[in-house]
Enzyme design. Structure first.
Site, PDB file in Angstrom:
ATOM      1  N   ASN A 106       0.661  -1.141   0.073  1.00 33.13           N
ATOM      2  CA  ASN A 106       0.027  -0.023  -0.021  1.00 33.13           C
ATOM      3  C   ASN A 106       0.803   1.336  -0.096  1.00 33.13           C
ATOM      4  O   ASN A 106       0.388   2.421  -0.511  1.00 33.13           O
ATOM      5  CB  ASN A 106      -1.007   0.150   1.429  1.00 33.13           C
ATOM      6  N   ASN A 206      -0.138  -1.656  -7.022  1.00 35.61           N
ATOM      7  CA  ASN A 206      -0.201  -2.610  -5.940  1.00 35.61           C
ATOM      8  C   ASN A 206      -1.744  -2.472  -5.705  1.00 35.61           C
ATOM      9  O   ASN A 206      -2.236  -1.535  -5.371  1.00 35.61           O
ATOM     10  CB  ASN A 206       0.497  -2.136  -4.738  1.00 35.61           C
ATOM     11  N   GLU A 207      -2.405  -3.710  -5.658  1.00 31.29           N
ATOM     12  CA  GLU A 207      -3.606  -3.712  -5.170  1.00 31.29           C
ATOM     13  C   GLU A 207      -4.756  -2.637  -5.788  1.00 31.29           C
ATOM     14  O   GLU A 207      -5.493  -2.115  -4.785  1.00 31.29           O
ATOM     15  CB  GLU A 207      -3.877  -4.157  -3.648  1.00 31.29           C
ATOM     16  N   GLU A 330       2.246 -11.560  -2.848  1.00 27.20           N
ATOM     17  CA  GLU A 330       2.045 -11.366  -1.168  1.00 27.20           C
ATOM     18  C   GLU A 330       1.258 -12.482  -0.686  1.00 27.20           C
ATOM     19  O   GLU A 330       0.250 -12.834  -1.322  1.00 27.20           O
ATOM     20  CB  GLU A 330       1.116  -9.944  -0.987  1.00 27.20           C
TER      21      GLU A 330
HETATM   22  O1  AHR Z   1       1.603  -6.633   3.492  1.00 30.29           O
HETATM   23  C1  AHR Z   1       0.823  -5.698   4.204  1.00 30.29           C
HETATM   24  C2  AHR Z   1      -0.291  -5.306   3.150  1.00 30.29           C
HETATM   25  O2  AHR Z   1      -1.133  -6.052   2.629  1.00 30.29           O
HETATM   26  C3  AHR Z   1       0.183  -4.629   1.858  1.00 30.29           C
HETATM   27  O3  AHR Z   1       0.805  -3.266   1.945  1.00 30.29           O
HETATM   28  C4  AHR Z   1      -0.920  -4.446   0.937  1.00 30.29           C
HETATM   29  O4  AHR Z   1      -0.426  -4.530  -0.329  1.00 30.29           O
HETATM   30  C5  AHR Z   1      -1.684  -5.553   1.512  1.00 30.29           C
HETATM   31  O5  AHR Z   1      -3.082  -5.357   1.723  1.00 30.29           O
END
Ligand code: AHR
Length: 546
Positions: A106, A206-207, A330
């Site tokens: 994030n 990311n996400e 992740e």
């Molecule tokens: O790894 C912790 C968080 O989890 C990361 O920042 C994010 O990409 C996910 O939601």
């Protein structure tokens, strides 16, 4: 089917055949048997290459104490002249993670990479908005790349697709990878890095589907931005491996739809797509049942199959000859330090965030995840244990040293012993039932779970095999008979297990060995070897084959 493969499958007998068409487990090589003792037929795959070791990578985010006091702590007696913690360098180097993703997560969606390069005294302190923390930017891209070289890992860099423009993402590639003679490459040189970093693997954001993400986007909007940025990046460096943002979890309302729409927009310009998953022993996910919890790596198997199916569908739609690979960048257990003060930095520098304490049952499941990643390594090229230090991590620092949490051991075993090719395996195992009632939709299933879960690799260069075995039986020992078809172990080099009476036991700085590997008495090496796996255990065997 080759004659040898036909013989291999036939060797399973009637139990295997009975389930061949009916069970999803068959897809990962498992069949149900009523016998208590499990059996695995192992042989070399007919085709294929060594697995990409990047599947055993890790993740380091500018979050909490991961970077500051984890990796970088100038002034500490443990730091070198550059401020890197030498004890952490030693541990990470020994661990040997082949690739490390950075700087987020994030964090990356609000990150200006320019703030983290150049003379340190000129770098701004900013309020970091993903975790509400103070970011001094004293550690940035160049320090990370230097640190990666010290620990022997390859950097995997993430780009800001939240507040960041395509232009700045492209400039980041130019800064890192172009030799000289342009605005951004010469800026790097002026910062003291004459040679380009040649970073090959990059995450395009990311996400971006998450409502929590800075700059959350719609799938097609993100897909078009990814395509546009990727096309420009490839002009700068034709050697890049670019990873599109997939769904950030199986519980997302647009799970699979997001992936399809993103890929419909950018399939031709990317090489891989990301998968993320965090698991926990909670009321919603497992009804607090350890038996269900230890089956969760099979949910990871399922997610891999589902996302691969979407990739193949879009490949068909696009009539493309390119097959995308998956980046499970992740994955981990994360459910305790996940709300309130554990995720809010309260404008502090290096606050204590996401400091999950891992116990024995978490370590067993992490072993299961390692098995799942390895058996899917033909499709999953990159994988990142999230994360590496202090933040949901196998390694934890204090002012005087580093602690190995329980989850360190299964991950370290895979890194140390699993090499070469992943072997074909058909397993017959007794099973136990899991039920859907009351669980979150993506984990709600009625199924049969094998008590024993294993994976094997063979490194023909040095003639060594490795077998990683999970015994999900909480009460009893389980036997597993390994039947080797075209390679025969001649010697047991290592046999260790992680087990214990108390599934909730964990390590602390005061008691660092409550959860630690123990030697396990192995069977004699040979074409048939029966291991006795202790109840609730994860075991590694390293075998010589010549
Ligand atoms: O790894 C912790 C968080 O989890 C990361 O920042 C994010 O990409 C996910 O939601």
């Amino acid at each position: 089917m080759t004659p040898s493969r036909r013989r291999f499958l036939a060797g399973l007998g009637s139990a295997g055949a009975a389930l061949a068409t009916s069970s999803w487990l068959d897809a990962i090589g498992y069949a149900q048997t009523a016998r208590r003792a499990a059996r695995a037929l192992i042989q070399q795959p007919g085709v294929g290459a060594d697995f990409d070791r990047r599947v055993l990578g890790a993740f380091l985010e500018h979050l909490g104490r991961a970077v500051y006091t984890g990796v970088y702590q100038p002034g500490s007696p443990l730091a070198d002249s550059k401020g890197f913690r030498t004890d952490v360098v030693r541990e990470v180097k020994e661990l040997g993670a082949p690739i490390i993703r950075y700087p987020g997560g994030n964090f990356v969606s609000g990150y200006n990479w320019l703030d983290g390069v150049g003379p340190k005294e000129q770098r701004p302190t900013v309020l970091e908005r993903a975790w509400n923390s103070m970011e001094t930017n004293q550690f940035g891209t160049n320090e990370f790349v230097e640190w990666c070289r010290m620990v022997g890992s390859e950097p995997l860099l993430g780009m800001n697709f939240g507040t960041g423009t395509a232009e700045m993402a492209v400039a980041y590639v130019e800064y890192c990878n172009l030799e000289r003679g342009t605005k951004w490459s010469d800026l790097r040189r002026s910062h003291g890095y004459e040679k380009p970093h040649n970073v090959r693997y990059w995450c395009l954001g990311n996400e971006m589907d998450g409502p929590w993400q800075i700059g959350q986007m719609q799938a097609r909007e993100y897909g078009r931005k990814a395509r546009d940025a990727a096309r420009q990046m490839r002009v700068i460096d034709g050697n890049l491996q670019l990873i599109a943002c997939g769904s950030s979890g199986t519980n997302m309302p647009q799970y699979l739809i997001w992936d399809r729409e993103v890929l419909e927009e950018c399939y031709d310009q990317v090489d891989g797509i990301s998968l993320h998953a965090y698991y926990g022993n909670t009321q919603a996910l497992t009804r607090n049942s350890t038996a269900r919890y230890l089956a969760m790596n099979l949910d990871m198997d399922r997610q891999i199959r589902e996302i691969a199916a979407v990739c193949d569908y879009v490949q068909g739609l696009r009539k493309s000859s390119k097959r995308l690979w998956l980046s499970f960048d992740e994955w981990n257990v994360w459910y305790r330090a996940r709300s309130g003060d554990a995720v809010n930095g309260r404008r502090q520098f290096a606050p204590k965030l996401l400091e999950e304490v891992y116990n024995l049952e978490d370590a067993l499941l992490v072993g299961g995840f390692v098995n799942t990643l390895l058996r899917n390594a033909e499709r999953v090229r990159v994988g990142c244990l999230a994360q590496l230090i202090n933040v949901i991590a196998p390694l934890v620092t204090n002012d005087t040293g580093v602690l190995r949490q329980s989850t360190f051991f299964p991950y370290a075993w895979a890194l140390r012993y699993a090499r070469g090719r992943v072997l074909d395996m058909r397993v017959e195992s007794d099973t136990y039932p899991i039920t859907a009632a009351g669980l979150q939709a993506d984990f709600a299933r009625n199924d049969q779970v094998p008590f024993v879960d294993l994976v094997a690799t063979l490194d023909s260069q040095n003639g060594q095999a490795c077998v990683l075995m999970l015994n999900r039986d909480l009460e009893g020992e389980r036997e597993i008979a390994l039947e080797w078809r075209d390679v025969t172990p001649t010697r047991v080099l290592t046999c260790e297990t992680l087990t214990g009476q108390d599934l909730k036991a964990f390590n602390t700085f005061e008691q660092p060995k409550r959860v630690a590997p123990q030697r396990l008495e192995p069977p004699a090496a040979g074409a048939r070897m029966t291991f006795k796996l202790p109840p609730r255990s994860y075991t590694v065997a390293q075998l010589a084959t010549m």
